[in-house]
Design a protein around this motif. Structure first.
Motif, PDB file in Angstrom:
ATOM      1  N   MET A  57       0.114   4.747   2.258  1.00 58.06           N
ATOM      2  CA  MET A  57       1.395   5.289   2.700  1.00 58.06           C
ATOM      3  C   MET A  57       2.050   6.006   1.529  1.00 58.06           C
ATOM      4  N   VAL A  58       2.714   7.134   1.832  1.00 54.14           N
ATOM      5  CA  VAL A  58       3.383   7.910   0.791  1.00 54.14           C
ATOM      6  C   VAL A  58       4.810   8.214   1.252  1.00 54.14           C
ATOM      7  N   LEU A  59       5.764   7.870   0.401  1.00 50.90           N
ATOM      8  CA  LEU A  59       7.159   8.266   0.621  1.00 50.90           C
ATOM      9  C   LEU A  59       7.478   9.346  -0.404  1.00 50.90           C
ATOM     10  N   SER A  60       7.724  10.560   0.070  1.00 50.88           N
ATOM     11  CA  SER A  60       8.025  11.684  -0.810  1.00 50.88           C
ATOM     12  C   SER A  60       9.532  11.889  -0.854  1.00 50.88           C
ATOM     13  N   LEU A  61      10.090  11.845  -2.055  1.00 50.64           N
ATOM     14  CA  LEU A  61      11.523  12.049  -2.264  1.00 50.64           C
ATOM     15  C   LEU A  61      11.703  13.357  -3.016  1.00 50.64           C
ATOM     16  N   TYR A  62      12.142  14.385  -2.311  1.00 55.27           N
ATOM     17  CA  TYR A  62      12.320  15.696  -2.920  1.00 55.27           C
ATOM     18  C   TYR A  62      13.788  15.909  -3.292  1.00 55.27           C
ATOM     19  N   GLY A  63      14.027  16.869  -4.190  1.00 51.98           N
ATOM     20  CA  GLY A  63      15.385  17.192  -4.573  1.00 51.98           C
ATOM     21  C   GLY A  63      16.221  17.625  -3.374  1.00 51.98           C
ATOM     22  N   GLY A  64      17.527  17.441  -3.494  1.00 54.62           N
ATOM     23  CA  GLY A  64      18.413  17.798  -2.391  1.00 54.62           C
ATOM     24  C   GLY A  64      18.385  16.792  -1.263  1.00 54.62           C
ATOM     25  N   GLN A  65      17.933  15.561  -1.537  1.00 52.59           N
ATOM     26  CA  GLN A  65      17.874  14.485  -0.548  1.00 52.59           C
ATOM     27  C   GLN A  65      17.058  14.893   0.686  1.00 52.59           C
ATOM     28  N   ARG A  66      15.875  15.461   0.400  1.00 48.81           N
ATOM     29  CA  ARG A  66      14.916  15.818   1.438  1.00 48.81           C
ATOM     30  C   ARG A  66      13.731  14.871   1.329  1.00 48.81           C
ATOM     31  N   TYR A  67      13.310  14.300   2.468  1.00 46.81           N
ATOM     32  CA  TYR A  67      12.339  13.216   2.420  1.00 46.81           C
ATOM     33  C   TYR A  67      11.287  13.351   3.526  1.00 46.81           C
ATOM     34  N   GLU A 117      14.524   4.496  -0.257  1.00 44.84           N
ATOM     35  CA  GLU A 117      13.371   3.761  -0.786  1.00 44.84           C
ATOM     36  C   GLU A 117      13.519   2.275  -0.521  1.00 44.84           C
ATOM     37  N   ARG A 118      14.706   1.717  -0.731  1.00 45.71           N
ATOM     38  CA  ARG A 118      14.923   0.280  -0.476  1.00 45.71           C
ATOM     39  C   ARG A 118      14.667  -0.060   0.989  1.00 45.71           C
ATOM     40  N   GLU A 119      15.151   0.781   1.897  1.00 47.58           N
ATOM     41  CA  GLU A 119      14.976   0.502   3.324  1.00 47.58           C
ATOM     42  C   GLU A 119      13.502   0.540   3.719  1.00 47.58           C
ATOM     43  N   VAL A 120      12.772   1.540   3.225  1.00 48.92           N
ATOM     44  CA  VAL A 120      11.355   1.670   3.565  1.00 48.92           C
ATOM     45  C   VAL A 120      10.554   0.502   3.010  1.00 48.92           C
ATOM     46  N   VAL A 121      10.795   0.167   1.750  1.00 44.67           N
ATOM     47  CA  VAL A 121      10.065  -0.941   1.125  1.00 44.67           C
ATOM     48  C   VAL A 121      10.387  -2.255   1.828  1.00 44.67           C
ATOM     49  N   ALA A 122      11.646  -2.495   2.133  1.00 39.93           N
ATOM     50  CA  ALA A 122      12.038  -3.739   2.795  1.00 39.93           C
ATOM     51  C   ALA A 122      11.400  -3.857   4.176  1.00 39.93           C
ATOM     52  N   PHE A 123      11.371  -2.755   4.911  1.00 40.81           N
ATOM     53  CA  PHE A 123      10.776  -2.760   6.252  1.00 40.81           C
ATOM     54  C   PHE A 123       9.316  -3.190   6.198  1.00 40.81           C
ATOM     55  N   PHE A 124       8.534  -2.553   5.329  1.00 41.43           N
ATOM     56  CA  PHE A 124       7.106  -2.858   5.294  1.00 41.43           C
ATOM     57  C   PHE A 124       6.822  -4.207   4.642  1.00 41.43           C
ATOM     58  N   ARG A 125       7.609  -4.615   3.688  1.00 41.63           N
ATOM     59  CA  ARG A 125       7.420  -5.962   3.119  1.00 41.63           C
ATOM     60  C   ARG A 125       7.610  -7.031   4.183  1.00 41.63           C
ATOM     61  N   ALA A 126       8.625  -6.878   5.001  1.00 42.58           N
ATOM     62  CA  ALA A 126       8.869  -7.855   6.060  1.00 42.58           C
ATOM     63  C   ALA A 126       7.748  -7.842   7.093  1.00 42.58           C
ATOM     64  N   LYS A 127       7.319  -6.653   7.493  1.00 38.13           N
ATOM     65  CA  LYS A 127       6.303  -6.532   8.535  1.00 38.13           C
ATOM     66  C   LYS A 127       4.932  -7.016   8.068  1.00 38.13           C
ATOM     67  N   GLY A 162       0.795  -1.226   0.000  1.00 34.59           N
ATOM     68  CA  GLY A 162       0.000   0.000   0.000  1.00 34.59           C
ATOM     69  C   GLY A 162       0.823   1.269   0.000  1.00 34.59           C
ATOM     70  N   LEU A 163       2.017   1.222  -0.608  1.00 35.91           N
ATOM     71  CA  LEU A 163       2.933   2.362  -0.611  1.00 35.91           C
ATOM     72  C   LEU A 163       3.047   2.983  -1.992  1.00 35.91           C
ATOM     73  N   VAL A 164       3.027   4.318  -2.040  1.00 35.06           N
ATOM     74  CA  VAL A 164       3.334   5.069  -3.253  1.00 35.06           C
ATOM     75  C   VAL A 164       4.585   5.901  -2.984  1.00 35.06           C
ATOM     76  N   VAL A 165       5.548   5.839  -3.884  1.00 37.79           N
ATOM     77  CA  VAL A 165       6.743   6.675  -3.806  1.00 37.79           C
ATOM     78  C   VAL A 165       6.603   7.779  -4.847  1.00 37.79           C
ATOM     79  N   VAL A 166       6.675   9.029  -4.396  1.00 35.89           N
ATOM     80  CA  VAL A 166       6.581  10.186  -5.280  1.00 35.89           C
ATOM     81  C   VAL A 166       7.935  10.886  -5.265  1.00 35.89           C
ATOM     82  N   GLU A 167       8.636  10.846  -6.388  1.00 32.47           N
ATOM     83  CA  GLU A 167       9.934  11.511  -6.505  1.00 32.47           C
ATOM     84  C   GLU A 167       9.752  12.741  -7.373  1.00 32.47           C
TER      85      GLU A 167
END
Length: 381
Positions: free
Chosen positions: A248-258, A342-352, A224-229
Motif C-alpha cells: 500500500m502507498v499513501l502519496s502526500l503531495y504539496g498543496g494537500q493533494r493526496y 496519515e494518522r487516520e490511514v495508519v490507524a484504520f489499517f492497524r485496527a483492521k 505493509g504501508l509506505v508513505v511518500v511525502e
C-alpha cells in the motif's frame, strides 16, 4: 572448462532448443484450435498456464512473482508437462505478459538475459525498480521503449473499449508488431533510443526527486504501508521505486493533494512473500469525508480493481486515467492536513489488520471474508 567455453556451449545448446521448439504466437480466441500455452492469463483447455493471476493453475514448481518469471522457470525446468505445445497466447498486452510470451518464443535469447527480463517484468507490473541494480537502466529503457511504441502505434493500456474492440482481440496486433522487434532493443538499447529516451529522462528526473531530501519516506511494515511525502505528483516508476516489499502507498503531495493506492502486488499471487488481503475502504472514506470541508468527496475503487485508489474526487477517472501516472491526472486539494490524513490511514489499517495474519495465496472469496470479519470486529469494539 573455462567460463567462456562453458557460456559458448550453453548458447549453442539453447539455440538448438530454440529451433526445436518452433513456437508461435496465436490470438487468444484461437487457443483451443491446438495445444496452447497461456501466459499472464487464464483459460480452460490450455496445455499449460504460466500466470501469477490469483488462482491461476500455474504448476507449483513454476510459480513466480511475475508471469514472465514463471515462463523463465519453465524454460529452466526439466520438461514441464505442456511446455512442448507449439502455440503461445495471452488475453492482453502488457510488459510482463509480453516478456513472458517473447521468452517462450525465443528461449535461446531469453535465458542469458534472465535477470534483466525479470527486472523489467517487475518494473512493468509492480512499478518497482531498484536503482542500485546494475541492470536498472537497461530494464527502464526496455520498458520505456515498450510503453512509448505502444502509445504511438496503438491504444493505451485499458484503452481497447475506446476503439470499440475487445482487449483479447485487439492486443494480438500489438504482439504481432513487438515480437519480431524486441530482440534488437534487448541486445542493443541504442537502436530504440529515439522512442525510449523521453520517458526514460522523465523517470530518471523523478527518481532523483524521490531520492533527494525533498522527499520523505515513512514505512509501516506491520501493515505493509509506505508513505511518500514529496512536493509534486510523480510517475509510478519513480514513486513506487522505494516501495518494494510493501503493498500500500499513501502519496502526500504539496498543496494537500493526496492519493492512497493498493499496489498490484495484492491483485496477484506473490510467490516470494506473504501478503495481507485488500480491505474495503468504505469506513476509511466515511471517516475522511466527515473531516473534509471542501466540496469534493473521498471516493474509492473496489478491491478487485487492479490498483484501487482512494482519493478526493474532483471528477470521475476512467480506467485509462487511473492506470496512467499520477502526474497525468488531476488531484484536488483537501482540507485535511498531511499529518492528520496519515494518522487516520495508519490507524484504520492497524485496527483492521490486527486480527488478520499475512499469508500466501489468498482466494478472492477469502479476501472478501477477511474484509467482513474485520468490519464485524471493529463494530463490536
Amino acid at each position: 572448462m573455462p567460463d567462456c567455453r562453458r557460456e559458448q556451449l550453453l548458447f549453442v545448446i539453447l539455440l538448438v532448443i530454440d529451433a526445436a521448439l518452433l513456437k508461435s504466437f496465436v490470438p487468444f480466441a484461437r487457443l483451443r484450435r491446438q495445444p496452447t500455452i497461456v501466459v499472464d492469463s487464464m483459460a480452460n483447455g490450455a496445455a499449460l498456464v504460466l500466470a501469477h493471476w490469483r488462482g491461476a493453475p500455474t504448476p507449483a514448481a513454476l510459480r513466480d512473482d511475475t508471469s514472465a518469471g514463471s515462463v523463465l522457470r519453465a524454460l529452466r525446468a526439466p520438461a514441464p508437462p505442456g511446455l512442448d505445445a507449439a502455440a503461445v497466447t495471452a488475453n492482453h498486452f502488457d510488459v510482463d505478459g509480453f516478456l513472458g510470451v517473447w521468452s517462450l518464443l525465443h528461449p535461446a535469447l531469453a535465458l542469458p538475459h534472465e535477470r534483466l527480463l525479470r527486472l523489467a517484468a517487475t518494473l512493468g507490473d509492480f512499478r518497482e525498480l531498484d536503482w542500485t541494480n546494475p541492470l536498472a537502466d537497461h530494464a527502464l529503457q526496455l520498458v520505456c521503449w515498450l510503453n512509448a511504441r505502444e502509445q504511438e502505434l496503438f491504444y493505451p493500456p485499458f484503452g481497447a473499449p475506446a476503439v470499440r474492440r475487445r482487449e483479447d482481440e485487439a492486443s494480438a496486433e500489438k504482439f504481432a508488431w513487438f515480437l519480431p522487434r524486441f530482440a534488437a532493443v534487448l541486445e542493443n538499447p541504442e537502436t530504440g533510443r529515439a522512442a525510449w529516451e523521453p520517458e526514460y529522462r522523465r523517470i530518471k528526473a523523478a527518481g532523483a526527486v524521490i531520492q533527494s531530501p525533498r522527499t520523505q519516506i515513512r514505512r509501516y511494515p506491520e501493515i505493509g504501508l509506505v508513505v511518500v511525502e514529496t512536493p509534486e505528483s510523480l510517475p509510478y516508476y519513480a514513486l513506487f521505486g522505494p516501495t518494494a516489499g510493501y503493498d500500500m502507498v499513501l502519496s502526500l503531495y504539496g498543496g494537500q493533494r493526496y492519493e492512497f493506492e493498493y499496489k498490484y502486488t495484492t491483485w496477484v499471487d506473490l510467490e516470494s512473500r506473504p501478503t495481507l488481503p485488500r480491505l474495503p475502504l468504505h469506513e476509511l472514506a466515511a471517516t475522511l469525508n466527515a473531516r473534509e470541508t471542501t466540496p469534493h468527496r473521498w471516493t474509492f475503487d473496489g478491491i478487485t480493481d487492479t490498483g484501487p485508489l482512494l482519493r478526493l474526487a474532483g471528477s470521475t477517472l476512467t480506467k485509462v486515467q487511473r492506470y496512467a501516472d499520477p502526474d497525468q491526472r488531476p488531484i484536488p486539494a483537501s482540507s485535511i492536513r498531511p499529518a492528520e490524513l496519515e494518522r487516520e490511514v495508519v490507524a484504520f489499517f492497524r485496527a483492521k489488520y490486527a486480527i488478520i495474519p499475512p499469508r500466501r495465496y489468498w482466494t478472492w472469496a477469502e479476501i472478501r471474508a477477511a474484509g467482513e470479519s474485520a468490519k464485524v470486529v471493529q463494530s463490536s469494539d
